[in-house]
Design a protein around this motif. Structure first.
Motif, short mmCIF file in Angstrom:
data_model
loop_
_atom_site.label_atom_id
_atom_site.label_comp_id
_atom_site.label_asym_id
_atom_site.label_seq_id
_atom_site.Cartn_x
_atom_site.Cartn_y
_atom_site.Cartn_z
N ASP A 121 0.76 -1.15 0.12
CA ASP A 121 0.07 -0.02 -0.11
C ASP A 121 0.84 1.19 0.03
O ASP A 121 0.47 2.19 -0.81
N LEU A 122 1.92 1.09 0.95
CA LEU A 122 2.80 2.38 1.01
C LEU A 122 3.56 2.85 -0.24
O LEU A 122 3.52 3.78 -0.46
N THR A 127 -2.01 -3.77 -9.01
CA THR A 127 -2.41 -5.49 -8.86
C THR A 127 -1.50 -6.27 -9.58
O THR A 127 -1.30 -7.50 -8.71
N TRP A 128 -0.95 -6.09 -10.78
CA TRP A 128 -0.23 -7.09 -11.18
C TRP A 128 1.33 -7.22 -10.72
O TRP A 128 1.50 -8.23 -10.11
N GLN A 275 -3.12 -13.90 10.20
CA GLN A 275 -3.06 -12.40 10.19
C GLN A 275 -4.69 -12.16 9.70
O GLN A 275 -5.35 -12.77 9.55
N GLU A 276 -4.74 -10.78 9.84
CA GLU A 276 -6.00 -10.36 9.50
C GLU A 276 -6.18 -10.32 8.18
O GLU A 276 -4.94 -10.61 7.20
N LYS A 277 -7.40 -10.40 7.61
CA LYS A 277 -7.61 -10.77 6.17
C LYS A 277 -6.82 -9.70 5.32
O LYS A 277 -6.78 -8.40 6.03
N ILE A 278 -6.11 -9.88 4.37
CA ILE A 278 -5.10 -9.21 3.71
C ILE A 278 -5.91 -7.93 2.93
O ILE A 278 -5.65 -6.79 3.23
#
Lengths: 528, 248
Positions: A121-122, A127-128, A275-278
């Motif tokens: 994210d940072l 997406t690819w 982990q939490e859902k990505i």
């Protein structure tokens, strides 16, 4: 037999093996591609997850092998002749290989450390690039690991479907003059024919080469793949064993059977806490909502199946007959399970607590377990002779062989989670004899028994179609759900076939929720 | 009176080099002895040899003048990670300590409840260990060890799985308990890597070296309990122990 004859025999075995292995490789290729695509889709799209995961959960639980006659029926209807039957066999193998790969990918992506996603994210990765840099490398080890499991499950399906499609009477005249619903070349076919024509040498050589192929595949295909896929993972992180999948499957099963609103059963597995859902976490919904849609899909799917059976007419016509057959199968399956338990509990206690060589035993068991029970069938039949009581014993043996490994491997795998020092506690406080069995040994393997039990029973049901079918030419059992599936297929009675399948599916789901889920819940309250 | 004598103990795994090299020391009645050494030096193995859980490659352990050949009544063990059996209730876990005794189930139950009461665990007797905090679990572990009526309590880093606050409270409780006359425990051998803990609790510190473990020094601590961790004598002792540990 002279040298040329022997060479010819070996050559024909090899040709048959190559045919079978080609089917396996095609099915594995399809499963891996589909598995990665669907797994990534399910893990990254909340909406896709809602649909895909419950459906796969159901497919995993069902004895898919029982659908074999049905699948053949449809494929022959759509694509007549050789191609249709070939596709049907490959399709069937694929259905056995696919689900755990999807789940493997799905779980891999869900257990990606949150920091990686935050990092993506940072840096605003597309997406690819996320796929290429994060999701794909992260899921690769799981894909390879699950592929190995898929391979051994697939072998069972392969051999079984080949044997099933060729029938037992087909080889009486020399060679493979199989019926219309059959593949003509394959190791399952070959072994069945060797057994049927009394070619002991061919049968023995066939099994030996089969095992050699299994071992070679392990070392020539999966070992390099494993090394490639695991090059990123740290050495210190212990790889999950294939058995973990069984446990995970069981855990998932209980998760989805959980009624809405209640707290989820969480079992501590030997993997990092999830982990939490990505991606879905961005639009995280409450747990209750998740549970209710899971249940809804179960109900909808079952309802659709029931509607699909073209009305009440057939229900009235056949249900009693089906239930009558069912009683026999249930008895066989559960007695076989009880016997499996009586064997595996002392065996596993010995392996866990009494011997230091358990890992070598496990390795040996893994090789034995990779030989599909069905491949031994002709030998068992030959040994038993043709009395009607014998067919009952044969069915029984097949049930046991198909289920017991799940029990053993699951117990052994779960034993890794046992608190350390159990044996030291036992020795320090002088627990001996009955007290030691009551307070330590048996109690220690209960979690393994429960998780292994679900899969063992499922595997037994899966084998029912073979166990009870076997010997329509010899002397199969007279009553049983597997038998019913077989005869309804042979007589082209599609409604009966389908209704029996729905019954089988419903029974599996009901027993899971009533028996396994409850005991599991009770257990998980105690065992951490 | 001599309770335990560790006589020239060496230990090596079948293939690898020596883990423990000729360790000797003694434990008298009423003594609290700490075995102090860096992590992974073989302290826990040494304690298990004393307990009779592991056979030494060389040397022997004497308990009340007799060879220790296996787990021995009179020597009990407290585990670092508690080692409670998760499928037994806390009460049943304590009852394990009475396994070797020839008393009725009813009597076992009564005595176990008394012990749980002593350790402030009443109300948890029918619960399973998984609902307890780390500190409470170790109390159950200690209660179980004491249940077997030991003269010598062997403790394998009993506080290292606990947070510092909990560990501090439990240490105080143990000191208080040891003064208590009606408990069977006469002597304690504790393994630790925590210098302050060793000096706070023990009458004697056996300082081990790193791989292989041999005895670098045995330090007698003649300080009154309770000890002031900030007192001059305490700090001086700390310094001298650290000096021994740092020395090659």
């Amino acid at each position: 037999m002279d040298a040329t004859g022997l060479a010819g025999l070996i050559a024909s075995i090899l040709v048959n093996l190559v045919f079978s292995w080609s089917r396996m490789l095609i099915a594995l290729g399809v499963s891996v591609l589909l598995g990665i695509a669907v797994g990534i889709y399910a893990a990254t799209s909340k909406r896709a997850e809602k649909v895909i995961i419950p459906i796969i959960d159901i497919f995993q639980t069902l004895p898919i092998l029982s659908f074999f006659p049905f699948v053949i029926y449809i494929f022959i209807a759509l694509i007549p002749g050789f191609v249709g039957i070939e596709l049907a066999v490959i399709f069937l193998i694929t259905t056995s290989m696919l689900w755990n790969i999807i789940f493997g990918v799905y779980e891999a992506l869900n257990s990606i450390p949150k920091e990686y996603i935050e990092l993506a994210d940072l840096y605003n990765l597309s997406t690819w690039r996320r796929l290429k840099k994060i999701f794909f490398p992260a899921s690769l080890p799981y894909v390879v690991e699950q592929s190995m499991l898929s391979w051994s499950i697939g072998l069972f399906y392969l051999v079984t479907s080949e044997i099933f499609s060729v029938g037992t009477d087909a080889c009486q005249i020399a060679g493979n003059t199989a019926g219309i619903y059959s593949v003509k070349t394959g190791i399952g076919v070959a072994l069945t024919c060797y057994a049927a024509t009394g070619n002991t040498l061919g049968y023995a050589l066939g099994i030996i080469f089969f095992i050699l192929f299994v071992i070679a595949t392990r070392f020539l295909l999966f070992r390099p793949l494993e090394n490639y896929a695991n090059r990123y993972t740290r050495q210190s992180v212990q790889r999950k064993t294939t058995n973990t999948y069984l446990r995970n499957a069981a855990v998932r099963l209980f998760k989805y059977l959980e009624p809405p609103g209640t707290e989820r059963i969480r079992v501590r597995l030997n993997r990092p806490r999830r982990q939490e859902k990505i991606i879905a976490s961005r639009s995280a919904s409450p747990a209750e909502k998740q549970e209710s849609w899971r249940l809804k899909y179960v109900l909808i799917t079952l309802a659709l199946m029931i509607i699909a059976i073209a009305g009440v007419k057939y229900l009235v016509l056949y249900e009693l007959e089906i239930l009558r057959n069912f009683v026999f199968s249930i008895l066989r399956v559960w007695i076989a399970f009880a016997v499996s338990l009586a064997i595996s509990v002392p065996l596993c206690v010995y392996l866990i607590f009494f011997t230091k060589k358990s890992s070598s035993y496990i390795l040996l068991f893994q090789v034995i377990a990779s030989i599909p029970a069905t491949i031994l069938l002709p030998a068992i039949v030959a040994m038993m002779g043709k009395s009607p009581y014998h067919s009952e014993i044969i069915a029984f043996l097949i049930f046991i062989i198909s289920g017991i490994w799940y029990l053993i491997f699951s117990i052994m795998s779960a034993s890794k989670l046992l608190p350390a020092n159990i044996l030291e506690v036992k020795r320090i406080f002088g627990l001996k004899g009955l007290a030691a069995w009551k307070k330590v040994y048996v109690r220690a393997i209960v979690p393994g028994i429960l998780t292994g039990g679900v899969t063992a029973i499922a595997a037994e049901w899966n084998a029912s179609i073979v166990a009870e079918y076997y010997g329509s030419g010899v002397s199969g059992v007279s009553l049983g759900i597997g038998k019913l599936l077989d005869t309804s297929f042979a007589s082209n009675n599609l409604p009966l076939l389908f209704l029996a399948l729905v019954n089988l599916a419903a029974m599996v789901v009901i027993v899971n929720s009533l028996l396994w889920k409850r005991s599991y819940k009770r257990m998980s309250r105690i065992y951490r | 009176m001599r309770m335990v004598e560790v006589d020239d103990i060496s230990f090596m795994y079948s293939s690898a080099a020596k883990v423990i090299d000729g360790v000797s020391f003694t434990v008298d009645k009423g003594e609290f002895v700490s075995i102090l050494g860096p992590s992974g030096c073989g302290k826990s193995t040494l304690l298990r040899i004393i307990a009779g859980l592991i056979k030494p490659s060389k040397g022997r352990v004497l308990y009340m003048g007799n060879d220790v050949k296996g787990p021995t009544k009179g020597l009990s063990f407290v585990f670092q990670d508690f080692a409670l059996l998760p499928w037994l209730t806390n009460l049943q876990n304590v009852e394990l300590g009475f396994s070797l005794m020839d008393i009725t189930e009813e009597e076992k139950r009564k005595r176990s409840l008394l012990l749980l009461d002593k350790f402030g665990l009443i109300g948890f007797e029918d619960a399973y260990p998984n609902v307890l905090s780390g500190g409470m679990k170790q109390r159950v572990g200690i209660a179980r060890a004491i249940a077997s009526d030991p003269d010598v309590l062997l403790m394998d880093e009993p506080f290292s799985s606990l947070d510092e606050l909990t560990a501090g409270t439990l240490r105080n409780d143990i000191l208080f308990m040891l003064k208590n006359e009606d408990l069977p425990v006469h002597s304690v051998i504790m393994v630790t890597h925590n210098v302050e803990e060793a000096i706070e609790l023990s009458d004697k510190v056996v300082i081990l070296s790193e791989k292989p473990a041999y005895v670098k020094a045995v330090k007698d601590l003649r300080m009154k309990q309770p000890r002031n961790k900030h007192g001059r004598e305490f700090l001086k002792n700390m310094d001298s122990v650290y000096a021994v540990l740092a020395k090659d």
